[in-house]
Enzyme design. Structure first.
Site, PDB file in Angstrom:
ATOM      1  N   ASN A 138      21.820  36.762  52.862  1.00 28.76           N
ATOM      2  CA  ASN A 138      22.036  37.446  54.042  1.00 28.76           C
ATOM      3  C   ASN A 138      21.182  38.706  54.403  1.00 28.76           C
ATOM      4  OD1 ASN A 138      22.808  38.656  56.563  1.00 28.76           O
ATOM      5  ND2 ASN A 138      24.989  38.581  56.217  1.00 28.76           N
TER       6      ASN A 138
ATOM      7  N   HIS B 135      21.801  32.933  62.669  1.00 29.41           N
ATOM      8  CA  HIS B 135      22.073  33.877  61.326  1.00 29.41           C
ATOM      9  C   HIS B 135      22.328  33.362  60.034  1.00 29.41           C
ATOM     10  CE1 HIS B 135      22.954  37.387  59.351  1.00 29.41           C
ATOM     11  NE2 HIS B 135      24.184  37.370  59.606  1.00 29.41           N
TER      12      HIS B 135
ATOM     13  N   CYS C 290      23.952  42.563  62.054  1.00 27.99           N
ATOM     14  CA  CYS C 290      23.405  41.176  61.886  1.00 27.99           C
ATOM     15  C   CYS C 290      22.929  40.498  63.344  1.00 27.99           C
ATOM     16  CB  CYS C 290      24.335  40.101  61.269  1.00 27.99           C
ATOM     17  SG  CYS C 290      24.673  40.609  59.666  1.00 27.99           S
TER      18      CYS C 290
HETATM   19  O1  UT7 Z   1      26.406  38.567  58.630  1.00 27.71           O
HETATM   20  C1  UT7 Z   1      27.614  39.464  58.937  1.00 27.71           C
HETATM   21  C2  UT7 Z   1      28.916  38.841  58.894  1.00 27.71           C
HETATM   22  N1  UT7 Z   1      29.169  38.575  57.709  1.00 27.71           N
HETATM   23  C3  UT7 Z   1      29.834  37.280  57.473  1.00 27.71           C
HETATM   24  O2  UT7 Z   1      29.624  36.320  58.389  1.00 27.71           O
HETATM   25  C4  UT7 Z   1      30.530  36.872  56.376  1.00 27.71           C
HETATM   26  C5  UT7 Z   1      31.717  36.112  56.607  1.00 27.71           C
HETATM   27  N2  UT7 Z   1      32.554  35.840  55.447  1.00 27.71           N
HETATM   28  C6  UT7 Z   1      32.345  35.024  54.327  1.00 27.71           C
HETATM   29  O3  UT7 Z   1      31.306  34.585  54.317  1.00 27.71           O
HETATM   30  C7  UT7 Z   1      33.375  34.751  53.459  1.00 27.71           C
HETATM   31  O4  UT7 Z   1      34.546  35.067  53.942  1.00 27.71           O
HETATM   32  C8  UT7 Z   1      32.873  35.092  52.187  1.00 27.71           C
HETATM   33  C9  UT7 Z   1      31.826  34.489  51.306  1.00 27.71           C
HETATM   34  C10 UT7 Z   1      32.843  36.599  52.042  1.00 27.71           C
HETATM   35  C11 UT7 Z   1      34.155  34.707  51.173  1.00 27.71           C
HETATM   36  O5  UT7 Z   1      34.577  33.423  51.195  1.00 27.71           O
HETATM   37  P1  UT7 Z   1      35.859  32.756  51.403  1.00 27.71           P
HETATM   38  O6  UT7 Z   1      35.908  31.432  51.506  1.00 27.71           O
HETATM   39  O7  UT7 Z   1      36.324  33.546  52.747  1.00 27.71           O
HETATM   40  O8  UT7 Z   1      36.736  33.494  50.165  1.00 27.71           O
HETATM   41  P2  UT7 Z   1      38.044  34.413  49.967  1.00 27.71           P
HETATM   42  O9  UT7 Z   1      37.547  35.848  50.384  1.00 27.71           O
HETATM   43  O10 UT7 Z   1      39.181  33.889  50.975  1.00 27.71           O
HETATM   44  O11 UT7 Z   1      38.455  34.401  48.485  1.00 27.71           O
HETATM   45  C12 UT7 Z   1      38.970  32.862  47.972  1.00 27.71           C
HETATM   46  C13 UT7 Z   1      39.022  33.065  46.378  1.00 27.71           C
HETATM   47  C14 UT7 Z   1      39.876  34.320  46.253  1.00 27.71           C
HETATM   48  O12 UT7 Z   1      40.798  33.891  44.884  1.00 27.71           O
HETATM   49  P3  UT7 Z   1      42.364  33.748  45.051  1.00 27.71           P
HETATM   50  O13 UT7 Z   1      42.813  34.768  45.630  1.00 27.71           O
HETATM   51  O14 UT7 Z   1      42.247  32.302  45.970  1.00 27.71           O
HETATM   52  O15 UT7 Z   1      42.404  33.318  43.896  1.00 27.71           O
HETATM   53  C15 UT7 Z   1      38.871  35.465  45.941  1.00 27.71           C
HETATM   54  O16 UT7 Z   1      39.650  36.403  45.037  1.00 27.71           O
HETATM   55  O17 UT7 Z   1      37.859  33.291  45.760  1.00 27.71           O
HETATM   56  C16 UT7 Z   1      37.896  34.814  45.181  1.00 27.71           C
HETATM   57  N3  UT7 Z   1      36.619  35.268  45.283  1.00 27.71           N
HETATM   58  C17 UT7 Z   1      35.594  34.851  44.458  1.00 27.71           C
HETATM   59  N4  UT7 Z   1      35.459  34.189  43.413  1.00 27.71           N
HETATM   60  C18 UT7 Z   1      34.391  34.155  42.697  1.00 27.71           C
HETATM   61  C19 UT7 Z   1      35.929  35.965  46.178  1.00 27.71           C
HETATM   62  N5  UT7 Z   1      34.885  36.376  45.945  1.00 27.71           N
HETATM   63  C20 UT7 Z   1      34.358  35.673  44.805  1.00 27.71           C
HETATM   64  C21 UT7 Z   1      33.275  35.505  44.215  1.00 27.71           C
HETATM   65  N6  UT7 Z   1      33.119  34.750  42.999  1.00 27.71           N
HETATM   66  N7  UT7 Z   1      32.220  36.114  44.447  1.00 27.71           N
END
Ligand code: UT7
Length: 350
Positions: A307, A277, A137
């Site tokens: 993205n 980004h 990225c």
């Molecule tokens: O460009 C290159 C670099 N990449 C980035 O910068 C991406 C960086 N990371 C992110 O943007 C975020 O970490 C994500 C968008 C990928 C995920 O968001 P998050 O707030 O960190 O969510 P999480 O992975 O901590 O998940 C929170 C909850 C979990 O459920 P529980 O365990 O709290 O019950 C996940 O299972 O949300 C759940 N979850 C979803 N729910 C609905 C994870 N993905 C999804 C989804 N839809 N797509």
């Protein structure tokens, strides 16, 4: 004002005004072109593919839809050639005058042949050479740095830097951690010499290879060539430890943007635009907040393109081109797999 001081023989001191008087050559962006595929993958359609919902995606990422290249047999070069042709059309240059084409991508058409070489030929840049830059990225920043260095050195006069990715080719559409984030698209810029102090003026670029376990494609490289077993395990797709990447992205994008502003004595008032980004709206907000900028100074298109990896920053320029003015101070910041990250300061040239 900056001065370069030279101490010469007989204790004579000569002070020369830097940049302006010395006529230092900088690399200015003189045209922008871009392309996003027509197919729109909405959050509603994703809801039919994985267990997710529009509310979660919008509140956690800011993404409402992304574009997908559905054309059979076409890869990233299809996007980059469209962007390159638009740059040529808008700038009015003869493609035969282009010296160099850099394509920054992590989804090259083929593993061995350079996508940029194919793009150069595809846009009629028959006197150019082309090669790819791979830095996930942050790739467009690295490519801009490389292209600008050739211009500053006086070696080349017309350099295209195009950031493009067909992320849909490496995403697992059963993995809700990644498939909701990425999209296809790309854009690029023409770099030309400038002696008015416009263009790329400063940068802070870094990498940390210890981060590669958190955002990677495991199979298909030299460590783990693709086999039936790796395919069955889905190791040809992007894996991301979202939380870890998120933490590093927030810190390093904000730190880099702040550093580049301080080093160039830029207050929030001096900055016309932040071009961050487009990985996650919350990362963009954190970077904006650290830079002390109002929302209306932040370029954003994550809601409609998601993205696009190497495409995000040039697509911002493409989207915001009619709002930019000659002399505008722009701060770019990015973070990506590798890890790679950094910030750049440029003055818009037209
Ligand atoms: O460009 C290159 C670099 N990449 C980035 O910068 C991406 C960086 N990371 C992110 O943007 C975020 O970490 C994500 C968008 C990928 C995920 O968001 P998050 O707030 O960190 O969510 P999480 O992975 O901590 O998940 C929170 C909850 C979990 O459920 P529980 O365990 O709290 O019950 C996940 O299972 O949300 C759940 N979850 C979803 N729910 C609905 C994870 N993905 C999804 C989804 N839809 N797509």
């Amino acid at each position: 004002m900056l001065y370069n001081v030279f101490y010469v023989k007989y204790k004579q001191t000569i002070i020369i005004k830097s940049k302006e008087v010395m006529g230092k050559i900088t690399a200015a962006i003189t045209a922008v072109g871009g392309y996003v595929p027509e197919y729109v993958l909405t959050n509603a359609e994703l809801e039919t593919m994985v267990e997710t919902n529009d509310e979660w995606i919008v509140s956690r990422t800011g993404i409402k839809e992304r574009r997908i290249l559905k054309k059979e047999g076409e890869g990233t070069s299809y996007i980059a050639i469209k962007a390159g042709k638009e740059i040529i059309k808008k700038s009015g240059i003869d493609p035969k005058d282009i010296d160099l084409v850099i394509v920054t991508t992590i989804t090259p058409d083929l593993m061995v042949a350079s996508t940029a070489a194919y793009v150069a030929t595809g846009i009629g840049a028959t006197n150019a050479f082309g090669y790819d830059v791979s830095a996930a990225c942050s790739g467009f920043l690295y490519g801009l740095s490389t292209g600008a260095a050739f211009i500053e050195a006086g070696r080349y006069k017309k350099v295209l830097v195009i950031g493009a990715d067909k992320m849909s080719s490496i995403i697992d559409y059963t993995d809700r951690n990644t498939c909701i984030i990425f999209g296809d698209g790309g854009a690029g810029v023409l770099l030309e010499p400038n002696d008015e102090g416009l263009g790329l003026l400063d940068e802070h670029l870094r990498s940390d290879g210890a981060g590669r376990d958190f955002l990677r494609i495991e199979a298909g490289g030299s460590i783990m060539p693709i086999t039936h077993e790796t395919l069955d395990a889905g190791k040809q797709y992007v894996y991301q430890d979202g939380k870890t990447v998120f933490k590093h992205a927030v810190k390093n994008m904000a730190d880099s943007a702040e550093l580049i502003m301080k080093r160039n004595n830029l207050s929030a008032e001096d900055v016309a635009w932040l071009a961050p980004h487009q990985a996650n709206k919350r990362i963009i907000d954190a970077t904006r907040s650290r830079a002390g900028l109002d929302n209306d100074k932040v370029m954003i298109n994550i809601h409609k393109f998601g993205n696009t990896t190497n495409g995000t920053i040039p697509l911002l320029f493409w989207d915001y081109e009619d709002k930019l003015k000659k002399g505008d101070n722009i701060v770019i910041a990015a973070f990506g797999g590798g890890f790679t990250w950094g910030a750049q300061y440029l003055k818009w040239a037209y």
